[in-house]
Design a protein around this motif. Structure first.
Motif, mmCIF file in Angstrom:
data_model
loop_
_atom_site.group_PDB
_atom_site.id
_atom_site.type_symbol
_atom_site.label_atom_id
_atom_site.label_comp_id
_atom_site.label_asym_id
_atom_site.label_seq_id
_atom_site.Cartn_x
_atom_site.Cartn_y
_atom_site.Cartn_z
ATOM 1 N N THR A 179 76.945 103.072 -17.294
ATOM 2 C CA THR A 179 75.989 103.719 -16.404
ATOM 3 C C THR A 179 75.314 102.637 -15.571
ATOM 4 N N TYR A 180 75.004 102.947 -14.326
ATOM 5 C CA TYR A 180 74.405 101.933 -13.470
ATOM 6 C C TYR A 180 73.507 102.600 -12.430
ATOM 7 N N VAL A 181 72.535 101.831 -11.975
ATOM 8 C CA VAL A 181 71.640 102.277 -10.914
ATOM 9 C C VAL A 181 71.369 101.082 -10.012
ATOM 10 N N SER A 182 71.332 101.301 -8.708
ATOM 11 C CA SER A 182 71.058 100.219 -7.756
ATOM 12 C C SER A 182 70.021 100.671 -6.741
ATOM 13 N N PHE A 183 69.202 99.712 -6.307
ATOM 14 C CA PHE A 183 68.144 99.953 -5.332
ATOM 15 C C PHE A 183 68.331 98.983 -4.175
ATOM 16 N N SER A 184 68.276 99.484 -2.952
ATOM 17 C CA SER A 184 68.424 98.633 -1.771
ATOM 18 C C SER A 184 67.246 98.831 -0.837
ATOM 19 N N ASP A 185 66.732 97.698 -0.302
ATOM 20 C CA ASP A 185 65.596 97.790 0.614
ATOM 21 C C ASP A 185 65.404 96.466 1.329
ATOM 22 N N TYR A 186 65.430 96.480 2.663
ATOM 23 C CA TYR A 186 65.125 95.302 3.498
ATOM 24 C C TYR A 186 65.949 94.071 3.093
ATOM 25 N N ARG A 191 70.440 95.807 -9.152
ATOM 26 C CA ARG A 191 71.409 96.639 -9.871
ATOM 27 C C ARG A 191 71.221 96.452 -11.375
ATOM 28 N N LEU A 192 71.216 97.564 -12.125
ATOM 29 C CA LEU A 192 71.088 97.560 -13.574
ATOM 30 C C LEU A 192 72.292 98.277 -14.178
ATOM 31 N N ASN A 193 72.916 97.645 -15.193
ATOM 32 C CA ASN A 193 74.098 98.211 -15.845
ATOM 33 C C ASN A 193 73.870 98.329 -17.345
ATOM 34 N N LEU A 194 74.406 99.383 -17.941
ATOM 35 C CA LEU A 194 74.516 99.523 -19.388
ATOM 36 C C LEU A 194 75.950 99.902 -19.691
ATOM 37 N N ASN A 195 76.642 99.074 -20.491
ATOM 38 C CA ASN A 195 78.055 99.284 -20.782
ATOM 39 C C ASN A 195 78.262 99.379 -22.285
ATOM 40 N N GLN A 214 72.973 94.432 -18.225
ATOM 41 C CA GLN A 214 73.056 93.449 -17.150
ATOM 42 C C GLN A 214 72.124 93.839 -16.017
ATOM 43 N N ALA A 215 71.460 92.845 -15.453
ATOM 44 C CA ALA A 215 70.579 93.055 -14.305
ATOM 45 C C ALA A 215 70.895 91.995 -13.255
ATOM 46 N N SER A 216 70.932 92.394 -11.993
ATOM 47 C CA SER A 216 71.211 91.442 -10.916
ATOM 48 C C SER A 216 70.318 91.733 -9.716
ATOM 49 N N TYR A 217 70.043 90.667 -8.974
ATOM 50 C CA TYR A 217 69.225 90.764 -7.762
ATOM 51 C C TYR A 217 69.920 89.986 -6.659
ATOM 52 N N LYS A 218 70.077 90.619 -5.488
ATOM 53 C CA LYS A 218 70.707 89.973 -4.343
ATOM 54 C C LYS A 218 69.802 90.089 -3.131
ATOM 55 N N SER A 230 71.543 88.297 -14.957
ATOM 56 C CA SER A 230 71.381 88.002 -16.378
ATOM 57 C C SER A 230 72.054 89.107 -17.188
ATOM 58 N N LYS A 231 72.523 88.743 -18.397
ATOM 59 C CA LYS A 231 73.295 89.693 -19.202
ATOM 60 C C LYS A 231 73.059 89.434 -20.687
ATOM 61 N N TYR A 232 72.908 90.519 -21.434
ATOM 62 C CA TYR A 232 72.824 90.442 -22.894
ATOM 63 C C TYR A 232 73.941 91.307 -23.470
ATOM 64 N N LYS A 233 74.745 90.707 -24.370
ATOM 65 C CA LYS A 233 75.895 91.395 -24.948
ATOM 66 C C LYS A 233 75.838 91.320 -26.466
ATOM 67 N N ASN A 234 76.052 92.457 -27.128
ATOM 68 C CA ASN A 234 76.053 92.520 -28.587
ATOM 69 C C ASN A 234 77.402 93.075 -29.035
#
Length: 304
Positions: A179-186, A191-195, A214-218, A230-234
């Motif tokens: 599942t993922y969600v992304s936000f775009s502005d200016y 983007r946030l991911n859960l796998n 996982q979380a990313s910023y561009k 950044s990512k955390y995996k178990n």
């Protein structure tokens, strides 16, 4: 379908000619080459790599990739493409040269604010000149757009077929739900991911399941863009009699930084740095899954 590297390069070269000589947007081609320092070459590929003897743990790596696509169907509410991917990685002091080649066929349907995409694919993995694994894959994506927000759900399935006896333990399948969600502005994008993943192999002791966040910023500027992730995996395994019936559990954290410089419409320079640290409950003298890796690369990308 079993396309060798030479056939892939030929097909991608043909796509390059079409992309350069055509004004249509049906063609796309991307070439990427980079070189860098890898502090731990044993993590250079995924878990499928089988290492016997290596010359050194730290090494200089060179990567080359080509990706080409052709949109052969463009309907009112749908489209379809064929994608060819070729990736190669080599090291200065280690015999771990690998190539990955794949063919995929994404078919997309659009309805209101929804995008539904099905992607069948075939992939081959070659290590040190030997074809070792074949993957048959399929993905289904559903994405909804809400102004500047996109929310999506993806299911993926992959069947692994060994091509040599040394990889027989990896015969099996993998499944994942993301599942993922992304936000775009200016000029910024978050983007946030859960796998959630489940890997089932012929050798049950290397089978595993788990999740990662996982979380990313561009952020894009006039002629450059930066991306921080950044990512955390178990990952959880079953109890192993060779490990005194202890169930191995790995917790992995990674962070990465990339910066692109756009020299022209088709040429980009970039720098990337990634650090990975894996903490495991297995710390025996002969088996230690606690490790770290740091990879710094400089590269050039051409987009047509």
């Amino acid at each position: 379908m079993n396309m060798g590297p030479a056939l892939y390069i030929t097909a991608l070269t043909l796509l390059l000619g079409l992309a350069v000589n055509s004004n249509a947007k049906d063609y796309y081609l991307e070439l990427d080459i980079n070189k860098g320092i890898n502090s731990n070459v044993f993590l250079s590929a995924d878990e499928d790599i089988v290492v016997s003897d290596t010359a050194s743990e730290q090494d200089i790596q060179t990567q080359f990739s080509v990706m080409g696509s052709y949109e052969f169907f463009d309907g009112e509410n749908s489209d379809a493409k064929i994608l060819l991917d070729y990736f190669s990685e080599s090291f200065a002091n280690n015999d771990l040269d690998s190539t990955v080649t794949s063919v995929s066929l994404p078919v997309t349907y659009y309805r209101d604010d929804y995008r539904i995409r099905a992607t069948p694919a075939v992939m081959t993995y070659n290590l040190s000149g030997e074809n070792v694994l074949k993957y048959t894959q399929g993905k289904l994506d559903v994405t909804r757009k809400l102004n500047d927000v996109r929310v999506g759900l993806q299911y993926g399935y992959s069947k692994k077929s060994p091509q040599t006896s040394s990889y027989d333990v990896y015969e099996g399948n993998s499944q994942n739900i993301k599942t993922y969600v992304s936000f775009s502005d200016y000029g910024s994008k978050v983007r946030l991911n859960l796998n959630l993943f489940d890997n089932n192999y012929a050798d049950e002791y290397i089978s595993n399941n788990g999740f990662y966040l996982q979380a990313s910023y561009k952020k894009s500027f006039n002629n450059t863009a930066i991306r921080v992730s950044s990512k955390y995996k178990n990952t959880q395994y079953i109890s192993d009699i060779l490990l005194d019936d202890i169930a191995r559990n790995d917790q992995q954290v990674s962070i990465s930084y990339m910066q692109d410089y756009y020299l022209s419409k088709i040429i980009e320079l970039y720098f990337s740095s990634e650090y990975i640290k894996n903490n495991s409950n297995i710390e025996f003298d002969d088996t230690n899954y606690n490790y770290q890796q740091w990879v710094n690369t400089l590269g050039m990308r051409f987009v047509f």
